[in-house]
Write a protein that holds these residues in place. Structure first.
Motif, PDB file in Angstrom:
ATOM      1  N   ARG A  31       0.863  -1.183   0.000  1.00 38.37           N
ATOM      2  CA  ARG A  31       0.000   0.000   0.000  1.00 38.37           C
ATOM      3  C   ARG A  31       0.895   1.226   0.000  1.00 38.37           C
ATOM      4  O   ARG A  31       1.761   1.360   0.863  1.00 38.37           O
ATOM      5  CB  ARG A  31      -0.915  -0.006   1.233  1.00 38.37           C
ATOM      6  N   PHE A  32       0.715   2.106  -1.002  1.00 36.64           N
ATOM      7  CA  PHE A  32       1.522   3.331  -1.041  1.00 36.64           C
ATOM      8  C   PHE A  32       1.051   4.287   0.060  1.00 36.64           C
ATOM      9  O   PHE A  32      -0.089   4.165   0.537  1.00 36.64           O
ATOM     10  CB  PHE A  32       1.398   4.003  -2.418  1.00 36.64           C
ATOM     11  N   PRO A  33       1.919   5.232   0.439  1.00 38.53           N
ATOM     12  CA  PRO A  33       1.553   6.134   1.544  1.00 38.53           C
ATOM     13  C   PRO A  33       0.248   6.885   1.304  1.00 38.53           C
ATOM     14  O   PRO A  33      -0.459   7.223   2.255  1.00 38.53           O
ATOM     15  CB  PRO A  33       2.738   7.112   1.618  1.00 38.53           C
ATOM     16  N   ARG A  40      -1.958  -7.228  -3.742  1.00 36.79           N
ATOM     17  CA  ARG A  40      -2.633  -7.893  -2.621  1.00 36.79           C
ATOM     18  C   ARG A  40      -2.303  -9.386  -2.624  1.00 36.79           C
ATOM     19  O   ARG A  40      -2.537 -10.079  -3.611  1.00 36.79           O
ATOM     20  CB  ARG A  40      -4.148  -7.700  -2.729  1.00 36.79           C
ATOM     21  N   ASP A  41      -1.719  -9.853  -1.533  1.00 39.85           N
ATOM     22  CA  ASP A  41      -1.482 -11.293  -1.325  1.00 39.85           C
ATOM     23  C   ASP A  41      -0.819 -11.975  -2.520  1.00 39.85           C
ATOM     24  O   ASP A  41      -1.331 -12.968  -3.053  1.00 39.85           O
ATOM     25  CB  ASP A  41      -2.803 -12.020  -1.019  1.00 39.85           C
ATOM     26  N   VAL A  42       0.300 -11.420  -2.950  1.00 44.75           N
ATOM     27  CA  VAL A  42       1.008 -12.020  -4.087  1.00 44.75           C
ATOM     28  C   VAL A  42       1.904 -13.156  -3.599  1.00 44.75           C
ATOM     29  O   VAL A  42       2.716 -12.980  -2.685  1.00 44.75           O
ATOM     30  CB  VAL A  42       1.857 -10.953  -4.822  1.00 44.75           C
ATOM     31  N   ASN A  43       1.729 -14.317  -4.202  1.00 47.91           N
ATOM     32  CA  ASN A  43       2.598 -15.472  -3.945  1.00 47.91           C
ATOM     33  C   ASN A  43       3.261 -15.847  -5.257  1.00 47.91           C
ATOM     34  O   ASN A  43       2.575 -16.101  -6.247  1.00 47.91           O
ATOM     35  CB  ASN A  43       1.777 -16.665  -3.454  1.00 47.91           C
ATOM     36  N   HIS A  75       7.652  -3.371   0.567  1.00 48.17           N
ATOM     37  CA  HIS A  75       6.287  -3.888   0.642  1.00 48.17           C
ATOM     38  C   HIS A  75       5.753  -3.610   2.050  1.00 48.17           C
ATOM     39  O   HIS A  75       6.526  -3.345   2.974  1.00 48.17           O
ATOM     40  CB  HIS A  75       6.244  -5.377   0.320  1.00 48.17           C
ATOM     41  N   THR A  76       4.421  -3.657   2.195  1.00 49.13           N
ATOM     42  CA  THR A  76       3.860  -3.320   3.499  1.00 49.13           C
ATOM     43  C   THR A  76       3.382  -4.558   4.241  1.00 49.13           C
ATOM     44  O   THR A  76       3.052  -4.491   5.416  1.00 49.13           O
ATOM     45  CB  THR A  76       2.718  -2.287   3.352  1.00 49.13           C
ATOM     46  N   GLN A  77       3.330  -5.702   3.568  1.00 49.63           N
ATOM     47  CA  GLN A  77       2.913  -6.953   4.228  1.00 49.63           C
ATOM     48  C   GLN A  77       3.524  -8.141   3.515  1.00 49.63           C
ATOM     49  O   GLN A  77       3.743  -8.074   2.292  1.00 49.63           O
ATOM     50  CB  GLN A  77       1.397  -7.077   4.126  1.00 49.63           C
ATOM     51  N   GLY A  78       3.805  -9.195   4.252  1.00 51.86           N
ATOM     52  CA  GLY A  78       4.298 -10.430   3.644  1.00 51.86           C
ATOM     53  C   GLY A  78       5.820 -10.511   3.640  1.00 51.86           C
ATOM     54  O   GLY A  78       6.499  -9.665   4.227  1.00 51.86           O
ATOM     55  N   ASP A  79       6.313 -11.560   2.988  1.00 51.17           N
ATOM     56  CA  ASP A  79       7.763 -11.810   2.962  1.00 51.17           C
ATOM     57  C   ASP A  79       8.275 -11.856   1.531  1.00 51.17           C
ATOM     58  O   ASP A  79       7.626 -12.422   0.655  1.00 51.17           O
ATOM     59  CB  ASP A  79       8.083 -13.156   3.617  1.00 51.17           C
TER      60      ASP A  79
END
Ligand code: ADP
Length: 267
Positions: A31-33, A40-43, A75-79
Motif C-alpha cells: 500500500r503506497f503512503p 494484494r497477497d502475491v505469492n 512492501h507493506t505486508q508479507g515476505d
C-alpha cells in the motif's frame, strides 16, 4: 504440439524441485503512503535459471512488484526473498548519462561499487562486445539509436555479473524488428549467463516467446490470477512466433487477460 525443444523443461522442473527459489514472494501486499493498494497477497516463486514474464492490465502493479524485489520500494505486508547482491535491472528507459560515453556508462555501476580501473575497463570491454556494441565505446548516448541505448543499459547491468535480472518492459518503446532482435539477444544472454529473469511486458507474444512461464496478474490491486507454462524449450528460433501452437497459447492468454479485467469490473 510442435516445439523447438533442445532440453526437456519437465526434466528441468523435476531437477529444480529441491533447490531454494531465486526469488520468493509470500503473501506480499503493498500500500503506497497515499492509500493506494497496489498489490494484494502475491505469492510467486522463481527458481534459479527460470525466466518468467509478468503480464496484466496497466497499473496492476507489475513495476511495483519488480521494485519490491529489487529493494527500490518496500512492501507493506508479507515476505520477500531475493539475492540482491547479484541483482540486475533494466527499465523502460535506458537511463544513460548523456555526458558519459558508452564505455563510461557501462563502467558506472562498477565505479559505484569501487572496482579498480583496470578491472572496470576489462569487464566493460567484455560486456560491450557481448551486447554487440564493439566499435561504439567512445560514442555518446545522443548518437545512439533506441535499441543501442538499451544494449548499453543491458551491458551496464551485466557488468556486475547478476544472476537475477529484472526487465521492466525494456523494449516497449522500440520498433518491432529491433524489439525482436533484442529478444533474441536477451535469450542468448539468458542461456550463456545462466540468469534467473523476471520480464515485464504488455506484449503477450513477447511474454510467450521469452519465458518458460507467463504469470497473469489481475487489475489493481494486483494479485496472481494464473501461471501458464510455456511448453517450448530453449534455444528458441524466431520462426516459433509463426507456429500454430504458439498462436494458440497467445490466444488463450489474451482470453484469460480479458476475462480477469471483466471479472474485476463485476466486483
Ligand atoms: P504497472 O507496472 O502494472 O503498470 P505500477 O506498478 O506502475 O503498475 O503501479 C501500480 C499502481 O500503483 C498503479 O495504480 C499506480 O498508479 C500506483 N502507484 C505507483 N506508484 C505510486 C506511488 N508512488 N504512490 C501512489 N500510487 C502509486
Amino acid at each position: 504440439m510442435t516445439t523447438t525443444t533442445a532440453k526437456d523443461p519437465a526434466a528441468d522442473d523435476a531437477a529444480r524441485q529441491d533447490d531454494p527459489p531465486a526469488i520468493a514472494f509470500e503473501q506480499v501486499s503493498m500500500r503506497f503512503p497515499d492509500g493506494t493498494l497496489a498489490l494484494r497477497d502475491v505469492n510467486l516463486k522463481v527458481m534459479p535459471g527460470e525466466f518468467i514474464s509478468l503480464i496484466g492490465p496497466s497499473g496492476c502493479g507489475k513495476s511495483t512488484l519488480l521494485k519490491i524485489a529489487s529493494g527500490l520500494v518496500s512492501h507493506t505486508q508479507g515476505d520477500v526473498w531475493v539475492d540482491r547482491e547479484n541483482l540486475g535491472y533494466t527499465f523502460q528507459d535506458a537511463t544513460l548519462m548523456p555526458w558519459r560515453s558508452v564505455r563510461d556508462n557501462v563502467e558506472l555501476l562498477m565505479e559505484l561499487r569501487g572496482y579498480p580501473p583496470a578491472r572496470r575497463a576489462r569487464i566493460a570491454r567484455e560486456k560491450i562486445e557481448l551486447v554487440g556494441l564493439s566499435g561504439f565505446e567512445d560514442h555518446y548516448p545522443a548518437r545512439l539509436s533506441g535499441g543501442m541505448k538499451m544494449r548499453v543499459s543491458l551491458a551496464r547491468s551485466l557488468a556486475l555479473n547478476p544472476n537475477v535480472f529484472m526487465f521492466d518492459e525494456p523494449f516497449g518503446a522500440l520498433d518491432e524488428i529491433t524489439r525482436e532482435r533484442l529478444n533474441e539477444e536477451v535469450l542468448t544472454l539468458y542461456g550463456r549467463e545462466k540468469l534467473t529473469g523476471i520480464f515485464v511486458t504488455h506484449s503477450i507474444a513477447e511474454a510467450v516467446y521469452m519465458s518458460g512461464k507467463v504469470v497473469l496478474m489481475s487489475p489493481r490491486p494486483g494479485r496472481i490470477v494464473e501461471v501458464f507454462d510455456v511448453p517450448f524449450g530453449y534455444p528458441r528460433r524466431p520462426e516459433l512466433r509463426y507456429d500454430p501452437a504458439f498462436s494458440a497459447l497467445c490466444g488463450t492468454l489474451s482470453a484469460a487477460l480479458r476475462q480477469t479485467i471483466e471479472d474485476s469490473q463485476d466486483d
